[in-house]
Design a protein around this motif. Structure first.
Motif, PDB file in Angstrom:
ATOM      1  N   ASP A 230      -6.177   7.264   1.114  1.00  0.00           N
ATOM      2  CA  ASP A 230      -5.341   6.200   0.383  1.00  0.00           C
ATOM      3  C   ASP A 230      -4.108   6.933   0.311  1.00  0.00           C
ATOM      4  N   THR A 231      -3.768   7.932   0.770  1.00  0.00           N
ATOM      5  CA  THR A 231      -2.388   8.515   0.816  1.00  0.00           C
ATOM      6  C   THR A 231      -1.518   8.199   2.064  1.00  0.00           C
ATOM      7  N   LEU A 232      -1.922   7.292   2.661  1.00  0.00           N
ATOM      8  CA  LEU A 232      -0.969   6.756   3.935  1.00  0.00           C
ATOM      9  C   LEU A 232      -0.194   5.636   3.462  1.00  0.00           C
ATOM     10  N   GLN A 233       1.158   5.494   4.333  1.00  0.00           N
ATOM     11  CA  GLN A 233       1.815   4.702   4.040  1.00  0.00           C
ATOM     12  C   GLN A 233       2.298   3.904   5.401  1.00  0.00           C
ATOM     13  N   LYS A 234       2.594   2.683   5.287  1.00  0.00           N
ATOM     14  CA  LYS A 234       2.815   1.735   6.600  1.00  0.00           C
ATOM     15  C   LYS A 234       4.205   2.014   6.902  1.00  0.00           C
ATOM     16  N   VAL A 235       4.529   1.712   7.896  1.00  0.00           N
ATOM     17  CA  VAL A 235       5.996   2.037   8.409  1.00  0.00           C
ATOM     18  C   VAL A 235       6.658   0.674   8.581  1.00  0.00           C
ATOM     19  N   ASP A 236       7.899   0.531   7.786  1.00  0.00           N
ATOM     20  CA  ASP A 236       8.374  -0.736   7.536  1.00  0.00           C
ATOM     21  C   ASP A 236       8.874  -1.334   8.938  1.00  0.00           C
ATOM     22  N   LEU A 237       9.402  -2.602   8.898  1.00  0.00           N
ATOM     23  CA  LEU A 237       9.592  -3.247  10.198  1.00  0.00           C
ATOM     24  C   LEU A 237      10.846  -2.734  10.725  1.00  0.00           C
ATOM     25  N   PRO A 238      11.834  -2.623   9.970  1.00  0.00           N
ATOM     26  CA  PRO A 238      13.264  -1.989  10.483  1.00  0.00           C
ATOM     27  C   PRO A 238      12.882  -0.710  11.124  1.00  0.00           C
TER      28      PRO A 238
END
Length: 258
Positions: A230-238
Motif C-alpha cells: 500500500d506504499t506504491l504510487q501510480k505514475v501520472d500521465l504526463p
C-alpha cells in the motif's frame, strides 16, 4: 491492499485498456496465484507462502471451455478482439502451454478467425524451446521488462529463484522483433527501500535494452487496481508521455495506458 483472483478458466469478455474486447484464459489454479515472479504491484496479490501440489487445468478442458464460450459469443453476435492468456500468474508455467496454444489457434480459426491471440507473460519461461515456439505463433506476444537495472527489476518483480537481466535481454532479442515489451512504471517504497523505475539513469538503460531487443511495440502503463503493497504510487500521465516520447525517439511504436 485488496487484490483478486480469477475464479474461472475462461473469463470475460472484458474491455482491456490495452487490447480491446478481451476474452481471458486463466491456465493457473482458480483459488491461488502461481507465478515465477512475486511482483509487489500484482493485482492478484502474493504467491502462497507454502508450497502445494498444483493441479493445472487439463489441456482438453481448456479447449472445451474456450470452444463453448466462443460459440456462445457467436450466437450473441459478440466478437472478441483478442483471446488473452493472463489470469492468476504466469501462463507459460503450464506444462501443456504449447499444446494449448495450438488448440486455441485451431478453435479461433474455426469460430472467430479475425480475433487475435495474446499472451501476457513475465518472460521467465522463454528459455524453454516449446514455450518460445508457441509464443512465436500468437499475434500479440507481450513480454515484461520492468526496468533498466537488474536490481530494480528484482526489487519490483521479486523473482522466485535467480534472475539475470543480461540473459533475459538476450533471450528476448531472439524473437527477432516478434514481440511487444510491456513495462509498468511505479514509484513508492517497499521494505524501507525507495522504488522508482522512472529515473533518468533507469530509463536510459532500459532504452538500451529495447535497442537490443527491437520489439515491434512497447506498452507503457502503471497501476490501475489495488496492490499488495500500500506504499506504491501510480505514475501520472504526463510522466508516462515523457517516457513514451523517448521510446518513440529511439524508433519504437508506443502505447500508453495511464
Amino acid at each position: 491492499m485488496a487484490t483478486f483472483l480469477f475464479d474461472k478458466i475462461i473469463f470475460g469478455p472484458v474491455k482491456s485498456r490495452r487490447l480491446g474486447v478481451s476474452l481471458g484464459i486463466n491456465l493457473l489454479p482458480n483459488d491461488s496465484k502461481l507465478c515465477s515472479f512475486n511482483c509487489i504491484y500484482c493485482e492478484c496479490g502474493w504467491n502462497p507462502e507454502k508450497t502445494f501440489k498444483v493441479d493445472f487445468h487439463p489441456r482438453s478442458v481448456v479447449k472445451e471451455r474456450l470452444e463453448q464460450k466462443l460459440n456462445e459469443m457467436k450466437e450473441q453476435a459478440e466478437a472478441p478482439d483478442v483471446i488473452t492468456f493472463a489470469g492468476n500468474g504466469e501462463p507459460c508455467m503450464h506444462p501443456e502451454f504449447a499444446g494449448i496454444i495450438d488448440d486455441t489457434i485451431e478453435v479461433r480459426n474455426r469460430i472467430f478467425p479475425k480475433a487475435r491471440i495474446a499472451v501476457l507473460s513475465n518472460a521467465t519461461m522463454i528459455h524453454k524451446p516449446d514455450v518460445f515456439d508457441a509464443l512465436n505463433k500468437v499475434e500479440d506476444n507481450i513480454l515484461k521488462l520492468d526496468g533498466g537495472k537488474e536490481q530494480t527489476i528484482i526489487d519490483l518483480d521479486q523473482p522466485v529463484g535467480t534472475f539475470n537481466l543480461e540473459r533475459t535481454v538476450d533471450l528476448l532479442s531472439k524473437f527477432s522483433g516478434n514481440l511487444t515489451i510491456q513495462t509498468l512504471f511505479i514509484k513508492g517504497e517497499y521494505n524501507g527501500k525507495s522504488i522508482d523505475n522512472t529515473s533518468q539513469e533507469e530509463i536510459a538503460l532500459w532504452l538500451e535494452h529495447l535497442k537490443k531487443i527491437q520489439p515491434r511495440e512497447v506498452m507503457i502503463y502503471t497501476i490501475s487496481r489495488d496492490t499488495p503493497v500500500d506504499t506504491l504510487q501510480k505514475v501520472d500521465l504526463p510522466e508516462l508521455e515523457r517516457i513514451a516520447s523517448l521510446v518513440e525517439q529511439a524508433g519504437f511504436s508506443t502505447q500508453i495506458s495511464g
